[in-house]
Each structure stands twice: as C-alpha cells, then as structure tokens.
Enzyme design. Structure first.
Site, mmCIF file in Angstrom:
data_model
loop_
_atom_site.group_PDB
_atom_site.id
_atom_site.type_symbol
_atom_site.label_atom_id
_atom_site.label_comp_id
_atom_site.label_asym_id
_atom_site.label_seq_id
_atom_site.Cartn_x
_atom_site.Cartn_y
_atom_site.Cartn_z
ATOM 1 N N LEU A 1 -1.220 25.996 -46.493
ATOM 2 C CA LEU A 1 -0.940 26.785 -47.712
ATOM 3 C C LEU A 1 -1.399 26.249 -48.719
ATOM 4 O O LEU A 1 -1.636 27.746 -49.804
ATOM 5 C CB LEU A 1 0.264 27.078 -47.969
ATOM 6 N N GLY A 2 -2.247 25.641 -49.396
ATOM 7 C CA GLY A 2 -2.732 25.043 -50.742
ATOM 8 C C GLY A 2 -2.001 24.220 -51.594
ATOM 9 O O GLY A 2 -2.103 24.666 -52.620
ATOM 10 N N GLY B 1 -2.689 21.222 -52.700
ATOM 11 C CA GLY B 1 -3.050 20.560 -53.257
ATOM 12 C C GLY B 1 -3.443 21.014 -54.756
ATOM 13 O O GLY B 1 -4.480 21.286 -55.766
ATOM 14 N N GLU C 1 2.923 15.776 -56.189
ATOM 15 C CA GLU C 1 3.049 16.570 -54.232
ATOM 16 C C GLU C 1 3.032 15.585 -53.300
ATOM 17 O O GLU C 1 2.254 14.791 -53.004
ATOM 18 C CB GLU C 1 0.857 16.872 -53.789
ATOM 19 N N ASP D 1 9.397 18.084 -41.722
ATOM 20 C CA ASP D 1 8.647 16.792 -41.358
ATOM 21 C C ASP D 1 9.503 15.590 -41.129
ATOM 22 O O ASP D 1 9.724 14.879 -42.131
ATOM 23 C CB ASP D 1 7.678 16.720 -41.858
ATOM 24 N N CYS E 1 -26.737 9.243 -50.064
ATOM 25 C CA CYS E 1 -26.376 8.035 -49.068
ATOM 26 C C CYS E 1 -26.478 8.493 -47.841
ATOM 27 O O CYS E 1 -27.956 7.602 -47.119
ATOM 28 C CB CYS E 1 -24.425 8.343 -48.493
ATOM 29 N N HIS F 1 -22.801 8.324 -54.065
ATOM 30 C CA HIS F 1 -22.364 10.104 -53.769
ATOM 31 C C HIS F 1 -21.976 10.568 -55.038
ATOM 32 O O HIS F 1 -20.715 10.066 -55.609
ATOM 33 C CB HIS F 1 -20.691 9.618 -53.033
ATOM 34 N N GLU G 1 -21.707 13.546 -55.239
ATOM 35 C CA GLU G 1 -20.505 14.542 -55.782
ATOM 36 C C GLU G 1 -18.855 13.839 -55.806
ATOM 37 O O GLU G 1 -17.999 14.745 -55.850
ATOM 38 C CB GLU G 1 -20.546 14.669 -54.126
HETATM 39 N N1 GLN Z 1 -23.699 4.893 -42.029
HETATM 40 C C1 GLN Z 1 -24.101 5.047 -43.468
HETATM 41 C C2 GLN Z 1 -23.887 3.693 -44.190
HETATM 42 O O1 GLN Z 1 -22.724 3.148 -43.897
HETATM 43 C C3 GLN Z 1 -23.956 6.104 -44.759
HETATM 44 C C4 GLN Z 1 -22.809 5.960 -45.163
HETATM 45 C C5 GLN Z 1 -22.330 7.500 -45.749
HETATM 46 O O2 GLN Z 1 -23.317 7.940 -45.767
HETATM 47 N N2 GLN Z 1 -21.174 7.216 -47.056
HETATM 48 O O3 GLN Z 1 -24.296 3.131 -44.864
#
Ligand code: GLN
Length: 537
Positions: free
Chosen positions: A16-17, A19, A142, A149, A382, A508, A510
C-alpha cells in the site's frame, strides 16, 4: 525535550506504500524544522537483506556505513536527504540473534526467555537508545508487514508498550477499494483492519486511506464514525503522478498541523523556502519542458523494485534537467537474439545497472557496443562499468577472450577479476566491498570531473569483482580514459570512452541521489540524452 514517536502500521495487505507515508511524514517534519529520523522493523529472520534475491525482495540498499538494508531506506533518504545508519534497520534476525547470544552468555540465568518481555524490551531499548544517541525530536517507525502477520506481531506489541512510556502517534495505512459496478468506495475492509489493530490494543490517531480515486466525503464520514476518529484525521492517499507529491498532498489536507499538534510539538512554523524548493522540483517532474527516452538494460526488469534507486535517480536528474524521462525496461537476455538491438534505435540514452550472475550478460555487452558505435549516451553502473571494460577489450583492443571471471572462471583475458581482498572469502553476508569509498578524479577534462566539479568524491559500493590492472596499458593505448581511481590509486573507479558521452563507474551513485540533490553523474547523463533527443526532432 525527549523524543516523540510516530508509528506507521499497515492493514489488510502489503504494497500500500507504508514507505511513502513514512517518508512523507519525515518530510513534513523536516519542512517544520524538526529533526526526524526513520526506523524500519522487518520481521524476517535474515540478519539483513544482503543475502536476499532482489527479484523477490527488491533492491538491496547500501548505506555509507556498509550496512545492507531494505529498499525503504532508499525511499527515506530520497525524501529527507540525510545520511542514515544501519542501526535504524531492526530485523527479526538481529533481535533474535542478540537475545540468543545474551542467553548463552548467561545474562538471563534462571529465567525462561520469552517474546514478552525479553524480545519486546530489547526492541523498546533499541528504539529509545537510538532516540537518545541521535538526539532527534521525532523517530518515525515503519513496521514492515501487515497487522495480523505472525512475523511482525512482537514489533507491534513492543510499540503498544512503548506508547505507555512515551508519546507515540499511531498512523494506520489502510485500503479502501471501489467496486466498479457499484461505483462506491467500500469502507468495510478498512473497518475490519481497524478492529484488528484495536484487538492489539492500539487505537490509531490517523487513518490514511490508500485508493485509486480521491476519497469521497461520504466515505470519510463513514470511516470517521466507525473508527471513532475525527474526520480531519482520515487522510486521502489516492494515486498521484509522482510519489514526491505526497507530502504536499498531505499538507493540503491539514495533516501537518494535526500531526504536529498530536505530537505536542509547537513553536516551529513551516519553512517556506524549503517547502517551495520541494514544490518546484515536483513541478519539474509533473510538468517538464523536455523529453528523453532512456533504456535500462537489466535482468530483473520484471520486478522494477530491483532497480528502484536507478529509476528514482533518473527521475531526480530529469527534474534537475527539466526533462520527462520515458524509461523502457529491456530484459538483457532478449538482446542476445538476432535483430533485437533494433529496440534501442529510439533511445536517447542507455543504462546498464548493477547485477550478479551470468544470465543476460552478453545482451548487456551487445547494448554497450550499440551505444558506443551509435554514439548513444551510456551510463554503466558497477556491473555496467565492468561490462563496458569487457566490451572495449573485446571490440576495440581485439582481446576476443575478454570477460569477467564472475561469468567465465577460465576466461583467456581476465579483464575483470575477483578483488584481491575477496580471495578466500567464503561467508556471504556483509562480505562484499561495501559502503562509502573515496575516489580521486584527477583529470579535469573528463565527464566524471565535469559532473562532480571536484577532484575528490565519495560514492557507495557493493561488489566483489574489479578491473584487472594488468590490462590498464592496453585499454589506455586504445583510447579508454581512466577518469577515477580509489584514494590510494590501486583500483579503477571510473572509465570513459573519451568520445561522446560514455562513462562507467564501479560505484553506485544511484544510492546517494535525492530529489533535493540528484546524483551528478545522472544529471550529466540526462543532459546528454536530452541533447540527443533534441537533435532527433
Ligand atoms: N557482480 C559484480 C560484482 O560483484 C557487480 C556487482 C554490482 O553490480 N553491484 O563485482
């Protein structure tokens, strides 16, 4: 002033969201200048979600401090733009293993160790400890799962007990369906969900209703009457174009004032500048001036939750670039079939995100080759950087046997290989190269430097494999730019084609993008895609 608590509980069904509601509450408190942090309870017995399959559980989010946490942490961070820590994630696995360790040490000598009070006391102690250590005004908790449950029952009970000791405001997120034939919003499920909560000794202060169309006045009145909740505390949480609209939508209903008064907080007023900045960013999402088409070529594309941070980073960067980004999810194994690369023809940008395991890898390599040869902006994250190196080694340097040893242990050219620090690591939980690492960007004439605008950055990581420095000379001789390395210079962090927009990072980015501060690399990628899209029209 001692911290106050908000507890968000979901009724009837998952998805339902919770988060989004939790993040919106955090954002509202942030608009009012209150220091608020989230806590997430998860009933599963895994210690953390690092060993779970993203296809089933959604993305594993990584924090600076190396914790692997639930993807909800990504949502909180994207709303409140704060660096969160792993202790805010409290799982059944963590609580049970702690209690059992204590029992083995003899801490409960003579007692029989029980869910109540031992487990519940431990939960309450952790929550209070966090409130004290972090010196916050409010903790927004949360509770994962749904009321009823078995998995989360001890967390719910602990929150009931906490409310006897501290100021706790309970928010019940519930579902109000509409049966199309009758055309009426039905409150009975929400009433039953409410009753179940009451059986657990909890009377919610607010009822947030998830539904498709806005909540009718009549429905509100009915729910108010049957749940003994004032009508202005029955909150509409109907479908919105963007999740980032929700704090604004809640404020429109006066939820902010009611919540703050129920918490007994006073003195602060809404920070108009902060509020308007958020509103403007949201307007650029809902009403942008440009468009761009992006393909995300991955292998868990059927469950979008596996790439939620990548998707949201694209949204943030789109808002920064005033661009509506249309995302096409491409299952990478499809690109291994002849003729399928045609699908990339309309794309203004291609992303290959992170991932593990062999399936679909050659499709990703094909997509990268396509981007390089057709000068389509490319962003490799990555695994997407590792395969960018493999593709370059194979097709530009002529090293046909190039691969990552993750996919071919005996590859002739081990361009990507196991990090030296990973050799001999057998245990799976929390053992990758994780968390925030510093990275140097030595060359000003690179996409990396231009995006970040500074020579030293920090991004989060989660990987076991790495570029093999044995191949540094040959890739460089063939034109690949190494635009970022670790602080000690030993590992490659960023690579670039050196023409057009083509960049891969071992990190990463992101995982740090927020609406207020989009990831710089995503912004320059979307800017490049926007340019290509404009050229086409
Ligand atoms: N599988 C790759 C590694 O372990 C890339 C990992 C990822 O993209 N987070 O290095």
């Amino acid at each position: 002033m001692p911290a106050k608590f908000v507890v968000v509980l979901g009724s009837l069904m998952s998805g339902l969201g919770k988060g989004i509601v939790t993040s919106s509450v955090l954002k509202i408190l942030d608009f009012y200048g209150y220091d608020a942090l989230p806590i997430k309870f998860d009933g599963y017995l895994n210690y953390d979600c690092g060993t779970m399959n993203p296809y089933r559980h959604g993305e594993v989010f990584v924090l600076d401090d190396k914790s692997e946490v639930d993807m909800d942490f990504g949502m909180y961070q994207r709303f409140i733009n704060k660096n969160l820590s792993g202790d805010l994630s409290i799982t059944g696995g963590k609580i049970f293993s702690h209690i059992i360790n204590k029992e083995r040490q003899g801490d409960y000598l003579g007692e029989d160790v029980q869910i109540i009070p031992h487990l519940t006391n431990e939960i309450i102690a952790r929550v209070k400890g966090i409130a004290q250590n972090k010196k916050v005004d409010v903790l927004v908790i949360e509770v994962g799962g749904t009321i009823g449950d078995i998995e989360n029952s001890y967390f719910v009970e602990a929150m009931r007990q906490l409310s006897l000791q501290e100021k706790v405001v309970f928010i019940n997120l519930t579902y109000v369906p509409k049966i199309n034939v009758v055309g009426e919003q039905k409150t009975k499920p929400a009433q039953l969900g409410f009753r179940l909560l009451m059986q657990n000794g909890i009377k919610p202060d607010f009822i947030v209703c998830r539904l498709n169309d806005p909540l009718d006045e009549k429905t509100k009145e009915k729910l108010s009457m049957f749940t003994n909740t004032k009508i202005n505390r029955i909150i509409d949480d109907s479908d919105a174009y963007s999740i980032y609209q929700m704090p604004l939508h809640f404020i429109d209903q006066g939820f902010d004032k009611e919540l703050i008064s129920e918490l007994g907080l006073n003195g602060n007023t809404l920070d108009v500048k902060k509020f308007n900045e958020w509103k403007n960013a949201v307007n650029r999402i809902t009403d942008p001036r440009h468009t761009a088409n992006i393909a995300i070529v991955g292998k868990y594309t059927e469950l979008r939750d596996s790439y939620v941070s990548v998707k949201e980073s694209v949204v943030h960067a789109g808002a920064a670039a005033d661009t509506k980004v249309n995302i096409t999810w491409v299952e990478s194994s499809d690109l291994e079939k002849p003729g399928e690369l045609k699908r990339l023809e309309a794309m203004d940008g291609i992303i290959v995100p992170g991932g593990f395991g062999k399936r679909g890898i050659e499709g990703m390599v094909n997509a990268i080759q396509y981007a390089r040869e057709h000068k389509v902006p490319y962003l490799g994250l990555c695994l997407g950087m590792q395969l960018m190196a493999v593709e370059f080694a194979r097709n530009v340097c002529g090293l046909q046997g190039a691969n990552s040893t993750e996919f071919d242990k005996d590859a002739k050219e081990k361009v990507i290989y196991l990090l030296p620090s990973q050799k001999g690591v057998r245990k799976k939980g929390g053992t990758m190269r994780l968390g925030a690492w510093k990275c140097k960007l030595p060359d000003k004439d690179t996409i990396a430097y231009k995006s970040y605008g500074r020579p030293l950055i920090e991004e989060r990581h989660r990987h076991r494999y790495e570029f093999n420095n044995k191949y540094l000379d040959i890739v460089k001789q063939n034109g690949l730019k190494i635009s970022g390395v670790t602080a000690d210079g030993s590992l490659v962090e960023f690579i670039e084609w050196g023409h057009g927009f083509g960049i891969g990072t071992q990190a990463h980015p992101e995982l740090k993008s927020t609406l207020a501060e989009p990831a710089p690399l995503f912004v320059s990628f979307i800017e490049a895609a926007k340019k290509l899209s404009e050229k086409r029209t």
